[in-house]
Design a protein around this motif. Structure first.
Motif, PDB file in Angstrom:
ATOM      1  N   ASP A 187       0.841  -1.207   0.000  1.00 52.39           N
ATOM      2  CA  ASP A 187       0.000   0.000   0.000  1.00 52.39           C
ATOM      3  C   ASP A 187       0.869   1.248   0.000  1.00 52.39           C
ATOM      4  O   ASP A 187       0.554   2.250  -0.647  1.00 52.39           O
ATOM      5  N   GLY A 188       1.977   1.171   0.742  1.00 53.38           N
ATOM      6  CA  GLY A 188       2.907   2.299   0.773  1.00 53.38           C
ATOM      7  C   GLY A 188       3.498   2.538  -0.611  1.00 53.38           C
ATOM      8  O   GLY A 188       3.564   3.668  -1.088  1.00 53.38           O
ATOM      9  N   VAL A 189       3.906   1.475  -1.249  1.00 55.33           N
ATOM     10  CA  VAL A 189       4.508   1.598  -2.576  1.00 55.33           C
ATOM     11  C   VAL A 189       3.503   2.205  -3.556  1.00 55.33           C
ATOM     12  O   VAL A 189       3.833   3.059  -4.376  1.00 55.33           O
ATOM     13  N   LYS A 190       2.258   1.808  -3.430  1.00 52.98           N
ATOM     14  CA  LYS A 190       1.245   2.230  -4.400  1.00 52.98           C
ATOM     15  C   LYS A 190       0.646   3.619  -4.096  1.00 52.98           C
ATOM     16  O   LYS A 190       0.412   4.416  -4.995  1.00 52.98           O
ATOM     17  N   PHE A 191       0.406   3.874  -2.827  1.00 53.57           N
ATOM     18  CA  PHE A 191      -0.297   5.115  -2.469  1.00 53.57           C
ATOM     19  C   PHE A 191       0.580   6.082  -1.658  1.00 53.57           C
ATOM     20  O   PHE A 191       0.095   7.077  -1.134  1.00 53.57           O
ATOM     21  N   ILE A 192       1.844   5.763  -1.511  1.00 54.77           N
ATOM     22  CA  ILE A 192       2.867   6.556  -0.824  1.00 54.77           C
ATOM     23  C   ILE A 192       2.617   6.679   0.685  1.00 54.77           C
ATOM     24  O   ILE A 192       3.357   6.136   1.484  1.00 54.77           O
ATOM     25  N   GLY A 193       1.593   7.406   1.079  1.00 54.91           N
ATOM     26  CA  GLY A 193       1.342   7.649   2.510  1.00 54.91           C
ATOM     27  C   GLY A 193       0.371   8.802   2.603  1.00 54.91           C
ATOM     28  O   GLY A 193      -0.295   9.129   1.615  1.00 54.91           O
ATOM     29  N   GLY A 194       0.282   9.457   3.750  1.00 58.32           N
ATOM     30  CA  GLY A 194      -0.521  10.675   3.922  1.00 58.32           C
ATOM     31  C   GLY A 194      -1.875  10.607   3.240  1.00 58.32           C
ATOM     32  O   GLY A 194      -2.683   9.730   3.498  1.00 58.32           O
ATOM     33  N   ARG A 195      -2.078  11.552   2.335  1.00 57.29           N
ATOM     34  CA  ARG A 195      -3.370  11.667   1.649  1.00 57.29           C
ATOM     35  C   ARG A 195      -3.706  10.406   0.838  1.00 57.29           C
ATOM     36  O   ARG A 195      -4.857   9.955   0.826  1.00 57.29           O
ATOM     37  N   GLY A 196      -2.700   9.826   0.170  1.00 58.16           N
ATOM     38  CA  GLY A 196      -2.956   8.651  -0.660  1.00 58.16           C
ATOM     39  C   GLY A 196      -3.311   7.438   0.177  1.00 58.16           C
ATOM     40  O   GLY A 196      -4.338   6.780  -0.046  1.00 58.16           O
ATOM     41  N   LEU A 197      -2.486   7.155   1.158  1.00 60.25           N
ATOM     42  CA  LEU A 197      -2.721   5.989   2.016  1.00 60.25           C
ATOM     43  C   LEU A 197      -4.028   6.161   2.802  1.00 60.25           C
ATOM     44  O   LEU A 197      -4.820   5.224   2.926  1.00 60.25           O
ATOM     45  N   GLY A 198      -4.256   7.366   3.299  1.00 56.34           N
ATOM     46  CA  GLY A 198      -5.465   7.631   4.079  1.00 56.34           C
ATOM     47  C   GLY A 198      -6.726   7.421   3.248  1.00 56.34           C
ATOM     48  O   GLY A 198      -7.717   6.848   3.707  1.00 56.34           O
ATOM     49  N   THR A 199      -6.691   7.864   1.995  1.00 55.72           N
ATOM     50  CA  THR A 199      -7.849   7.694   1.118  1.00 55.72           C
ATOM     51  C   THR A 199      -8.084   6.212   0.841  1.00 55.72           C
ATOM     52  O   THR A 199      -9.220   5.737   0.803  1.00 55.72           O
ATOM     53  N   LYS A 200      -6.993   5.486   0.669  1.00 58.94           N
ATOM     54  CA  LYS A 200      -7.099   4.046   0.411  1.00 58.94           C
ATOM     55  C   LYS A 200      -7.747   3.343   1.617  1.00 58.94           C
ATOM     56  O   LYS A 200      -8.649   2.509   1.462  1.00 58.94           O
ATOM     57  N   ILE A 201      -7.310   3.692   2.812  1.00 57.76           N
ATOM     58  CA  ILE A 201      -7.887   3.082   4.019  1.00 57.76           C
ATOM     59  C   ILE A 201      -9.376   3.446   4.120  1.00 57.76           C
ATOM     60  O   ILE A 201     -10.226   2.590   4.392  1.00 57.76           O
ATOM     61  N   LEU A 202      -9.682   4.710   3.885  1.00 57.79           N
ATOM     62  CA  LEU A 202     -11.085   5.147   3.966  1.00 57.79           C
ATOM     63  C   LEU A 202     -11.942   4.350   2.984  1.00 57.79           C
ATOM     64  O   LEU A 202     -13.020   3.849   3.339  1.00 57.79           O
ATOM     65  N   PHE A 203     -11.447   4.230   1.767  1.00 54.98           N
ATOM     66  CA  PHE A 203     -12.208   3.536   0.722  1.00 54.98           C
ATOM     67  C   PHE A 203     -12.401   2.060   1.095  1.00 54.98           C
ATOM     68  O   PHE A 203     -13.468   1.475   0.891  1.00 54.98           O
ATOM     69  N   ASP A 204     -11.368   1.446   1.646  1.00 54.18           N
ATOM     70  CA  ASP A 204     -11.458   0.029   2.027  1.00 54.18           C
ATOM     71  C   ASP A 204     -12.438  -0.197   3.174  1.00 54.18           C
ATOM     72  O   ASP A 204     -13.056  -1.248   3.271  1.00 54.18           O
TER      73      ASP A 204
END
Ligand code: SF4
Lengths: 604, 74
Positions: A30-47
C-alpha cells in the motif's frame, strides 16, 4: 527499531465504541502504491467506509496519516493529513496541517491512526511512543482550543504535541477543523465535526523514536540540493519568509481578481489597509515556522487580546475585502476566534460574507440578528461577533455554522453561496484567472485552491508564466498541478516547497528515504492514482460530475470593474478538455483503461 | 507622459508606495525601472493597468504600472 524505511510500519486503530486499541502492520505494498498521507489515508477510507454513509454517523472513520518523509531530515517534513468523509461536501475530505504534530506522531512510531466507532462519553487519546490510552475528556469538553491545549500540556508535559477540536467541532459545525499547536489547522471540509460526532476531543502525542533511512548519504545530497533550491528561489527564499502569504492581498487586487463583497466585485479600494505590507508594519510580532521548515511563512501577530498564529492571506481576504472590511486588527481578532473555536477561517469568513449579501438583499432581517451587529458590508464588529456566534452555535450563528451553502439554501437562494460542492471557494476570482476556476470546479473536495494551485503559473509566473485570461493549456496544467499536489500531500511535505522544487527533487528525497527508484514522472503518476481514487470515492458517494461547476455568478455575471472588467469564467470551454486530458469519458467518468493503467480498477 | 508607479513589498524601501512621474515619449518600462534604481532581476511581476506586461513595452500617458519583487503564494 523496525524493518521499514521511511515508514514506521504500524497503523494504530482506536475503536471508540468498545475502547479497544490495536496496532496493525502497514502493508508495504500500500505504501509503494499510495505513498502515505493523503494517498494511504484515502485508500484506508475507501477500504473501510461505504462512501454512501452519513458522514456524522457512527460508520464514518477519521484517519490521521503521516507520509514517509514526515519526521525525517527533509525540508518541511512535519505535515499530516486528516482523511474522512466530509459532512460539508459529502466528498472525501483530506485536510492538511503543518506545525509539529505530524512529525511527533511519526516519531512515536505510527504511519497513521484510525479513529472509528463512537464513545459514550467525551474522550481523548494519549500516545507516548508505544503506550497508548484513551482518557476521559470531560474536563476539557466545551473548552476553547488554547485552554484545552494548556490543560493537556499541564497533564502530559510541555513536550507533548496536541491536536484538538474546538467547541465548533463538538457542536458538529460543518465548517469546523482540527487544530494543532493552537494555531495550525487541518481546517477544511468539516473534519472537526466528524470527531465531535464521535465524542472525541483530542490526540496528545509524544514521540522519541527515529525513522529509518535507507540511504543516508543519498539523503544528505538530496536534502542539500533541495535546500539550495528553496533558498535561491525568489518565492521560497525571499517572498514567503519576508511577508508570509498575506503579501498576495495587493498582488491579487492589482490584477482585479480579489473577490469583494461576496464576489459581487473583484477589486477592493481599501486593499492597502489589509495588505501583507501593512500586517508586517503594524501587527507582526514574529515568524512562526513549522517543523524543519527553511521557508517559515507562518506569522505570529497581535491585536489587543488576540495573540497567535496567522492571519494567512485567505483569512485576510475572507474577512477583509470579501466582507468589505478594511480593519486589519478586527480581522486578526476574527482569525483568533476561529482558532479558538476550531473553525475553518475560509469557510467561516465566506459564510459571513454570504450572510451580509443575504442581509443586503433582505433575506436576513434585522430581527433575525438577536441584537448582534448588523451584517452590513464593512462592519468590523460583525466579523468578530458572528464568528463567535458560529463557534457557540447560537441563534442565526448555528445556521451559519453549517456553512454558506446551507445558510443560503435555507432562504431559497443557494446560488448566493460562493461554493463548489458546498465548500466555500478561496481568495481568487476565477473570472479573472481561468485555470484556478477549472481547479475549483474539479477539486475532489469542493472549492479549494491548494488542490491545484494554478495561481503559481497564472499570477506568479512559476514554473513558467501563463496568460491568466487564456483557456488554452489550462486543462493540461490543472491536471499536472492536481496530480503533483496529491503526491506531495502523500509524501508528507509542505506544498509551498513546490514553488522551488520539481518532481525529480521529491523523487530523490523519497527514494533516498525509502530505497525506491521512482522517477519524477512516476512521482506525479502516484499523485494521479490518488486523484482518481478520490474521484471514484466521490462518484460512489453520489457526487456526480454535474457538480464539477462554479456558482452561477461566476459563469454569467461579468466582472463589473477594475483590470479584469468584462471577464467571465469560461469553464464550459476548459472542462471538456480537462476530462479528456484526464483520460476520462466526456461525462467525467474515469475509464477502465485509465484505472487499469493506474492499478486501481478494483475500486470502480 | 504621466505615469503612476505602484511599488510593493521590499521595493517600497527607500522609494515609497505610489510615485507619480513624468517621462518623455518613447520611454519604455525598462528605462523607468532603471530610473527607479530597481534591478531587473528584482522584478517578478510587472503589470500595466492590471494586465501583465513586458520590460520593452512603452506606457501611454495616464497608465499605471504595478511592480512586485519575488513574493509568496498562498
Ligand atoms: S512553508 Fe509555511 S506552512 Fe509550509 S511548512 Fe513552512 S512555515 Fe509551515
Amino acid at each position: 527499531m523496525n524493518n521499514y524505511f521511511g515508514y514506521q510500519g504500524v497503523i494504530l486503530r482506536v475503536n471508540l465504541s468498545d475502547g479497544k486499541i490495536s496496532k496493525e502492520p502497514l502493508n508495504l505494498e500500500d505504501g509503494v502504491k499510495f505513498i502515505g498521507g493523503r494517498g494511504l489515508g484515502t485508500k484506508i477510507l475507501f477500504d473501510e467506509v461505504d462512501p454512501k454513509i452519513d458522514p456524522l454517523s457512527i460508520d464514518n472513520k477519521v484517519i490521521f496519516a503521516t507520509g514517509p518523509l514526515s519526521g525525517t531530515a527533509t525540508p518541511t517534513g512535519g505535515r499530516y493529513m486528516v482523511i474522512t468523509k466530509s459532512p460539508l461536501t459529502g466528498t472525501v475530505a483530506s485536510s492538511n496541517s503543518g506545525g509539529f504534530w505530524g512529525a511527533e506522531l511519526k516519531l512515536a512510531g505510527y504511519d497513521a491512526v484510525i479513529i472509528e466507532g463512537k464513545s459514550e462519553k467525551p474522550v481523548y487519546l494519549n500516545i507516548a511512543d508505544d503506550v497508548v490510552t484513551l482518557e476521559d475528556a470531560s474536563g476539557i469538553w466545551g473548552n476553547l482550543v488554547d485552554e484545552t491545549t494548556t490543560k493537556l500540556e499541564n497533564i502530559h508535559g510541555e513536550k507533548a504535541r496536541i491536536a484538538t477540536i474546538g467547541p465548533a467541532g463538538e457542536k458538529l459545525s460543518k465548517i469546523s477543523g482540527v487544530m494543532n499547536e493552537r494555531g495550525r489547522a487541518a481546517g477544511r471540509s468539516g473534519v472537526g465535526a466528524v470527531l465531535g460526532s464521535k465524542n472525541f476531543k483530542a490526540i496528545v502525542v509524544r514521540g522519541t523514536n527515529k525513522v529509518n533511512i535507507k540511504e543516508p548519504d543519498k539523503l544528505k545530497g538530496a536534502f542539500s540540493n533541495s535546500m539550495t533550491k528553496i533558498r535561491e528561489n525568489g518565492v521560497t527564499g525571499q517572498g514567503l519568509p519576508a511577508y508570509g502569504t498575506a503579501v498576495l492581498v495587493n498582488i491579487i487586487n492589482e490584477h482585479g481578481a480579489l473577490p469583494t463583497n461576496n464576489f459581487q466585485e473583484s477589486h477592493f479600494d481599501l486593499a492597502e489597509a489589509i495588505s501583507g505590507e501593512t500586517l508586517a508594519e503594524k501587527y507582526l510580532k514574529k515568524k512562526d515556522p513549522c517543523y524543519r521548515c527553511p521557508i517559515g511563512c507562518g506569522r505570529y501577530c497581535e491585536a489587543d487580546y488576540a495573540k497567535g498564529a496567522g492571519p494567512e492571506y485567505e483569512t485576510i481576504w475572507g474577512y477583509g475585502s470579501n466582507c468589505g472590511v478594511s480593519d486589519l486588527g478586527a480581522i486578526i481578532k476574527a482569525n483568533y476566534w476561529c482558532n479558538e473555536y476550531g473553525l475553518d477561517t475560509i469557510s467561516a469568513a465566506t459564510t459571513i460574507a454570504a450572510a451580509m449579501e443575504l442581509y443586503q438583499k433582505g433575506y436576513i432581517k434585522k430581527e433575525d440578528l438577536d441584537g448582534g451587529p448588523e451584517l452590513v458590508w464593512g462592519n468590523a464588529d460583525a466579523i468578530i461577533e458572528w464568528t463567535k456566534r458560529m463557534g457557540e452555535g447560537n441563534g442565526l450563528g448555528a445556521l451559519m455554522a453549517e456553512g454558506s451553502y446551507r445558510l443560503c439554501e435555507n432562504f431559497g437562494v443557494s446560488e448566493l453561496s460562493m461554493s463548489v460542492k458546498k465548500q466555500e471557494m478561496p481568495a481568487y476570482d476565477p473570472r479573472g484567472i481561468q485555470g484556478i476556476g477549472l481547479n475549483y470546479a474539479t477539486s475532489n473536495r469542493g472549492g479549494c485552491h491548494v488542490r491545484g494551485y494554478m495561481i503559481s503559473p497564472e499570477i506568479l509566473g512559476l514554473p513558467q508564466p501563463l496568460d491568466r485570461f487564456a483557456t488554452e493549456g489550462k486543462a493540461e496544467w490543472t491536471k499536472i498541478f492536481q496530480d503533483f499536489t496529491a503526491a506531495i500531500d502523500s509524501v508528507g511535505l509542505c506544498l509551498f516547497t513546490s514553488f522551488a522544487l520539481g518532481a525529480d527533487d521529491y523523487a530523490d528525497l523519497y527514494n533516498a528515504v525509502c530505497g525506491t527508484t521512482l522517477s519524477g514522472n512516476d512521482f506525479i503518476e502516484h499523485g494521479e492514482r490518488v486523484w482518481n481514487l478520490e474521484r471514484l470515492f466521490n462518484l460512489k458517494a453520489g457526487i456526480d460530475p454535474s457538480q464539477d461547476t462554479l456558482p452561477k455568478r461566476l459563469l454569467e455575471d461579468p466582472i463589473s470593474s477594475g483590470p479584469s472588467k468584462g471577464w467571465l469564467s469560461k469553464l464550459s470551454e476548459t472542462l471538456p478538455l480537462y476530462y479528456k486530458e484526464r483520460g476520462w469519458t466526456e461525462n467525467g467518468l474515469p475509464t477502465d483503461e485509465k484505472l487499469e493503467s493506474l492499478g486501481i480498477k478494483e475500486y470502480k | 507622459m504621466k505615469v503612476t508607479i505602484k511599488l510593493f513589498a521590499t521595493l517600497r524601501i527607500g522609494r515609497g508606495k505610489i510615485l507619480k512621474k513624468e517621462y518623455p515619449e518613447g520611454t519604455i518600462i525598462r528605462d523607468i525601472i532603471r530610473d527607479l534604481n530597481i534591478y531587473e532581476k528584482d522584478v517578478a511581476i510587472l503589470l500595466k493597468n492590471g494586465i501583465s506586461t513586458k520590460m520593452d513595452k512603452e506606457p501611454a500617458d495616464g497608465d499605471t504600472l504595478s511592480i512586485f519583487p519575488p513574493i509568496g503564494g498562498g
